[in-house]
Design a protein around this motif. Structure first.
Motif, PDB file in Angstrom:
ATOM      1  N   PRO A  16       0.810  -1.234   0.000  1.00  0.00           N
ATOM      2  CA  PRO A  16       0.000   0.000   0.000  1.00  0.00           C
ATOM      3  C   PRO A  16       0.833   1.270   0.000  1.00  0.00           C
ATOM      4  O   PRO A  16       0.320   2.345  -0.323  1.00  0.00           O
ATOM      5  N   THR A  17       2.135   1.167   0.331  1.00  0.00           N
ATOM      6  CA  THR A  17       2.986   2.356   0.332  1.00  0.00           C
ATOM      7  C   THR A  17       3.640   2.605  -1.024  1.00  0.00           C
ATOM      8  O   THR A  17       4.249   3.672  -1.228  1.00  0.00           O
ATOM      9  N   PRO A  77       2.502   3.323  -4.129  1.00  0.00           N
ATOM     10  CA  PRO A  77       2.096   4.526  -4.880  1.00  0.00           C
ATOM     11  C   PRO A  77       2.681   5.816  -4.309  1.00  0.00           C
ATOM     12  O   PRO A  77       3.089   6.704  -5.060  1.00  0.00           O
ATOM     13  N   THR A  78       2.737   5.930  -2.982  1.00  0.00           N
ATOM     14  CA  THR A  78       3.291   7.125  -2.362  1.00  0.00           C
ATOM     15  C   THR A  78       4.781   7.247  -2.642  1.00  0.00           C
ATOM     16  O   THR A  78       5.294   8.334  -2.942  1.00  0.00           O
ATOM     17  N   ARG A  79       5.490   6.126  -2.550  1.00  0.00           N
ATOM     18  CA  ARG A  79       6.929   6.144  -2.815  1.00  0.00           C
ATOM     19  C   ARG A  79       7.214   6.462  -4.283  1.00  0.00           C
ATOM     20  O   ARG A  79       8.164   7.186  -4.609  1.00  0.00           O
ATOM     21  N   LEU A  80       6.392   5.947  -5.179  1.00  0.00           N
ATOM     22  CA  LEU A  80       6.569   6.230  -6.595  1.00  0.00           C
ATOM     23  C   LEU A  80       6.360   7.715  -6.876  1.00  0.00           C
ATOM     24  O   LEU A  80       7.144   8.340  -7.600  1.00  0.00           O
ATOM     25  N   ALA A  81       5.321   8.286  -6.298  1.00  0.00           N
ATOM     26  CA  ALA A  81       5.052   9.711  -6.494  1.00  0.00           C
ATOM     27  C   ALA A  81       6.201  10.565  -5.967  1.00  0.00           C
ATOM     28  O   ALA A  81       6.570  11.582  -6.568  1.00  0.00           O
ATOM     29  N   GLU A  82       6.790  10.149  -4.858  1.00  0.00           N
ATOM     30  CA  GLU A  82       7.926  10.885  -4.311  1.00  0.00           C
ATOM     31  C   GLU A  82       9.123  10.813  -5.252  1.00  0.00           C
ATOM     32  O   GLU A  82       9.861  11.801  -5.418  1.00  0.00           O
ATOM     33  N   ALA A 117      -5.157  -3.574 -11.447  1.00  0.00           N
ATOM     34  CA  ALA A 117      -5.638  -2.276 -11.937  1.00  0.00           C
ATOM     35  C   ALA A 117      -5.745  -1.244 -10.814  1.00  0.00           C
ATOM     36  O   ALA A 117      -5.429  -0.062 -11.003  1.00  0.00           O
ATOM     37  N   SER A 118      -6.182  -1.677  -9.641  1.00  0.00           N
ATOM     38  CA  SER A 118      -6.367  -0.734  -8.533  1.00  0.00           C
ATOM     39  C   SER A 118      -5.046  -0.094  -8.113  1.00  0.00           C
ATOM     40  O   SER A 118      -5.023   1.060  -7.673  1.00  0.00           O
ATOM     41  N   GLN A 119      -3.937  -0.826  -8.259  1.00  0.00           N
ATOM     42  CA  GLN A 119      -2.633  -0.248  -7.902  1.00  0.00           C
ATOM     43  C   GLN A 119      -2.226   0.827  -8.909  1.00  0.00           C
ATOM     44  O   GLN A 119      -1.635   1.848  -8.532  1.00  0.00           O
ATOM     45  N   PHE A 120      -2.532   0.611 -10.170  1.00  0.00           N
ATOM     46  CA  PHE A 120      -2.305   1.654 -11.173  1.00  0.00           C
ATOM     47  C   PHE A 120      -3.089   2.910 -10.803  1.00  0.00           C
ATOM     48  O   PHE A 120      -2.570   4.023 -10.878  1.00  0.00           O
ATOM     49  N   VAL A 121      -4.336   2.732 -10.423  1.00  0.00           N
ATOM     50  CA  VAL A 121      -5.187   3.871 -10.074  1.00  0.00           C
ATOM     51  C   VAL A 121      -4.594   4.641  -8.896  1.00  0.00           C
ATOM     52  O   VAL A 121      -4.532   5.881  -8.908  1.00  0.00           O
TER      53      VAL A 121
END
Length: 297
Positions: free
Chosen positions: A88-89, A91-96, A121-125
């Motif tokens: 679950p972390t 997406p946040t790490r990728l955005a950083e 798909a939900s992880q892509f979102v």
């Protein structure tokens, strides 16, 4: 050295030589990726352009991996390990990472996750949402698996509004059973067609490898099939054998032939065709920003 990464001698033509990268810049990108515990397809799939892309401060992020649920014999991504539960972390790490690298355009791809009901798909979102929150000016391209034909999952990704939806065709229909045994050519075309219908403003994209034994006529037919489902962007590149256990190269395609395919693709209506021996799905993907200005939706 990891046995998977051991080198073997393959005589390549002159046009496939890659310039040595400036390792200072490469190292800084790798440092950010390691600090945030992120995977890139550049590293996992042994991409020949890793030096150039890392030097330019770009990377194609590989989420939900690195273990894949499919065993395509051309691909260097690991399929022998058991996939882990979604992080679950991530997406946040990728955005950083997008923020730290100051990316104008980001490409997000994934391993196949056939073990998940929605194919991931939900992880892509979630990744798209986190990037929008921290870096709203960055354009987003997602290079997705076929989701086993789950078009509701596809709709969820498109509702998150990436600028580009990419799904690779990989090869010609005749070679699918050997090259992409768990994939289906018609399902690939249907995914791109569904994407166009579900989100007309999203640019659709696909890519194929050559040098696996296909003919010129077969490549041109694939290009026509992709245009029939209104695919906007196409990449064509030379297949390179990652190791001795992978499919062998059937032939090295000349730059002149790649140029001929580019001309043909443009003549039948693709908005952009990137065709060269070293082209990969996300190679120079940032050029889509100029395309969007030229062909706004």
């Amino acid at each position: 050295m990891d046995s998977k990464r051991q080198l073997f001698v393959v005589v390549k033509p002159e046009w496939l030589r890659v310039k040595a990268p400036q390792w200072e810049r490469v190292g800084s990108v790798k440092e950010i990726l390691r600090d945030l515990s992120l995977n890139t397809v550049c590293e996992e799939a042994s991409c020949p352009n890793i030096g150039e892309c890392f030097h330019n401060g770009t990377a194609t992020f590989l989420i939900m991996g690195p273990a894949c649920t499919r065993a395509c014999p051309y691909c260097d991504i690991d399929f022998e390990k058991k996939p882990k539960p979604l992080d679950p972390t991530e997406p946040t790490r990728l955005a950083e990472a997008v923020r730290r690298l100051n990316l104008n355009h980001v490409v997000i791809t994934s391993v196949n996750r056939d073990d998940l009901p929605d194919g991931g798909a939900s992880q892509f979102v979630r990744c798209i949402s986190e990037i929008r929150a921290i870096s709203p000016g960055t354009t987003i391209e997602v290079l997705i698996p076929d989701l086993c034909g789950n078009w509701a999952a596809l709709a969820g990704i498109l509702q998150a509004a990436p600028e580009v939806l990419n799904h690779n065709t990989e090869t010609v229909p005749r070679l699918y059973r050997r090259v992409r045994p768990q994939g289906e050519y018609q399902r690939t075309l249907e995914l791109l067609q569904q994407a166009r219908q579900l989100a007309p403003k999203v640019y659709t994209k696909s890519g194929i490898m050559v040098g696996l034994g296909e003919t010129d006529d077969e490549v041109r037919q694939v290009m026509q099939d992709l245009r029939a489902v209104d695919c906007d962007i196409l990449t064509i590149g030379q297949y390179l054998q990652p190791s001795q256990k992978h499919l062998q190269v059937a032939g090295f395609i000349t730059p002149e032939q790649f140029a001929a395919w580019q001309n043909f693709g443009e003549s039948i209506g693709f908005l952009q065709v990137v065709s060269s021996p070293l082209t990969r799905s996300s190679y120079h993907a940032e050029q889509v920003r100029a395309l969007m200005e030229r062909y706004p939706r």
